[in-house]
Design a protein around this motif. Structure first.
Motif, PDB file in Angstrom:
ATOM      1  N   LEU A   1      25.195  12.517  56.593  1.00 52.40           N
ATOM      2  CA  LEU A   1      25.804  11.804  57.210  1.00 52.40           C
ATOM      3  C   LEU A   1      26.796  10.748  56.241  1.00 52.40           C
ATOM      4  CD1 LEU A   1      25.598   9.976  59.669  1.00 52.40           C
ATOM      5  CD2 LEU A   1      23.780   8.413  58.570  1.00 52.40           C
ATOM      6  N   LEU A   2      26.521  10.530  55.070  1.00 52.32           N
ATOM      7  CA  LEU A   2      27.270   9.691  54.316  1.00 52.32           C
ATOM      8  C   LEU A   2      28.247  10.246  53.480  1.00 52.32           C
ATOM      9  CD1 LEU A   2      24.167   7.280  52.805  1.00 52.32           C
ATOM     10  CD2 LEU A   2      25.561   6.792  54.539  1.00 52.32           C
ATOM     11  N   GLU A   3      28.297  11.841  53.668  1.00 51.25           N
ATOM     12  CA  GLU A   3      29.350  12.487  52.799  1.00 51.25           C
ATOM     13  C   GLU A   3      30.760  11.984  53.377  1.00 51.25           C
ATOM     14  OE1 GLU A   3      30.575  17.015  52.226  1.00 51.25           O
ATOM     15  OE2 GLU A   3      29.066  16.659  53.645  1.00 51.25           O
ATOM     16  N   GLY A   4      31.705  11.727  52.227  1.00 54.47           N
ATOM     17  CA  GLY A   4      33.003  11.162  52.303  1.00 54.47           C
ATOM     18  C   GLY A   4      32.961   9.622  52.483  1.00 54.47           C
ATOM     19  N   ASN A   5      31.864   8.765  52.397  1.00 55.51           N
ATOM     20  CA  ASN A   5      31.744   7.695  52.349  1.00 55.51           C
ATOM     21  C   ASN A   5      31.400   6.968  51.050  1.00 55.51           C
ATOM     22  OD1 ASN A   5      30.975   4.895  52.574  1.00 55.51           O
ATOM     23  ND2 ASN A   5      29.921   5.075  54.466  1.00 55.51           N
ATOM     24  N   PRO A   6      32.620   6.477  50.508  1.00 53.90           N
ATOM     25  CA  PRO A   6      32.564   6.452  48.931  1.00 53.90           C
ATOM     26  C   PRO A   6      31.831   5.106  48.501  1.00 53.90           C
ATOM     27  CG  PRO A   6      34.702   5.670  49.699  1.00 53.90           C
ATOM     28  CD  PRO A   6      33.916   6.398  50.906  1.00 53.90           C
ATOM     29  N   HIS A   7      31.225   4.450  49.660  1.00 52.49           N
ATOM     30  CA  HIS A   7      30.552   2.942  49.224  1.00 52.49           C
ATOM     31  C   HIS A   7      29.171   3.095  49.725  1.00 52.49           C
ATOM     32  CE1 HIS A   7      34.463   1.458  48.176  1.00 52.49           C
ATOM     33  NE2 HIS A   7      34.971   1.678  49.671  1.00 52.49           N
ATOM     34  N   ALA A   8      28.598   4.456  50.104  1.00 56.65           N
ATOM     35  CA  ALA A   8      27.300   4.329  50.500  1.00 56.65           C
ATOM     36  C   ALA A   8      26.553   5.463  49.987  1.00 56.65           C
ATOM     37  CB  ALA A   8      26.980   4.089  51.920  1.00 56.65           C
TER      38      ALA A   8
END
Length: 270
Positions: free
Chosen positions: A114-121
């Motif tokens: 889910l968080l793949e590509g979210n640099p802040h989580a």
């Protein structure tokens, strides 16, 4: 005592996956749904409690954003269903940083995707009882700056931490690493003000989880309040979940209202 991530076993129900089911999530297995349905027959108020707990978490995060908090450590985060911390925080502050921690393998693997590509989580797979493993994890250190205020979230977790693991010392160990101006958020199951039928439901719930090797511990308001000693409790203090800074009065009449407490407190600034 040795701690570590939980092993994956689809034949044993998981509290995290059952919680996901109660919230209407899809990241659970037949064994989890069967267990959850069994719980519903003996404790039908459980879904209301889970929703009240999730609503409290969302309000607590929004409150901390209003106070300038821009980074969060969510212990025992479970499966990140809709409306989790990073979604609430990043809707308002796109670069708000969130580190989730869970030892349940499905929660970890799904959150990673889910968080793949979210640099802040991100999520790390670790046992929250191993404080060093959580705080010194490279991903924790990469995202969170412990010299600055942090929102520490321990929501719906400590009910699974027994007295043998000294929850008061565990909370204190994490608190000791928080910079002044940080916030501590805790929610917990309770039944001291519940009517006899609700208290009986809680007792049956505890017994059902014990049979599934997931032990639940019910605590009092005073026990929960002691974990905030030395901090500045945010009004209204340790309150029933729907009474903590409600968005509306709709939840106040929920039958499950007396089955959980929540509170947020600030680390004093010298």
């Amino acid at each position: 005592m040795s701690y570590g991530p939980k092993e994956f076993d689809v034949d044993i129900p998981s509290a995290a996956r059952a919680y996901d089911y109660f919230l209407g999530g899809a990241h659970n297995f037949a064994v989890d749904r069967a267990f959850a349905d069994q719980v519903l027959t003996i404790a039908p108020s459980v879904p209301q409690v889970t929703r009240l707990n999730r609503s409290f978490l969302q309000r607590a995060v929004r409150f901390q954003l209003d106070q300038g908090i821009r980074q969060f450590l969510d212990l025992g985060s479970g499966i990140p269903t809709v409306g989790n911390v990073h979604e609430i925080a990043q809707q308002r502050v796109p670069d708000a940083r969130v580190v989730y921690v869970d030892y349940e393998p499905v929660a970890y693997k799904y959150a990673k995707t889910l968080l793949e590509g979210n640099p802040h989580a991100t999520i790390i797979q670790a046992d929250v009882r191993d404080v060093a493993a959580v705080l010194e994890h490279p991903e924790t250190r990469a995202l969170l700056d412990f010299s600055q205020p942090i929102g520490l979230l321990i929501v719906g977790l400590l009910l699974f931490i027994g007295p043998q693991d000294r929850p008061e010392e565990l909370v204190a160990a994490y608190r000791s690493q928080l910079a002044p101006g940080s916030y501590l958020t805790i929610s917990h199951i309770a039944d001291e003000h519940a009517d006899p039928e609700l208290r009986a439901q809680v007792a049956r719930l505890v017994a059902a989880y014990a049979q599934a090797n997931e032990h639940v511990y019910v605590r009092t308001r005073d026990e929960i309040g002691a974990w905030f000693q030395g901090l500045e409790l945010v009004e209204p203090g340790v309150a029933f979940l729907p009474d903590w800074r409600p968005d509306s009065a709709d939840e106040a009449g929920d039958v499950a209202r007396p089955l959980g407490y929540g509170a947020v407190a600030r680390v004093p600034v010298p």
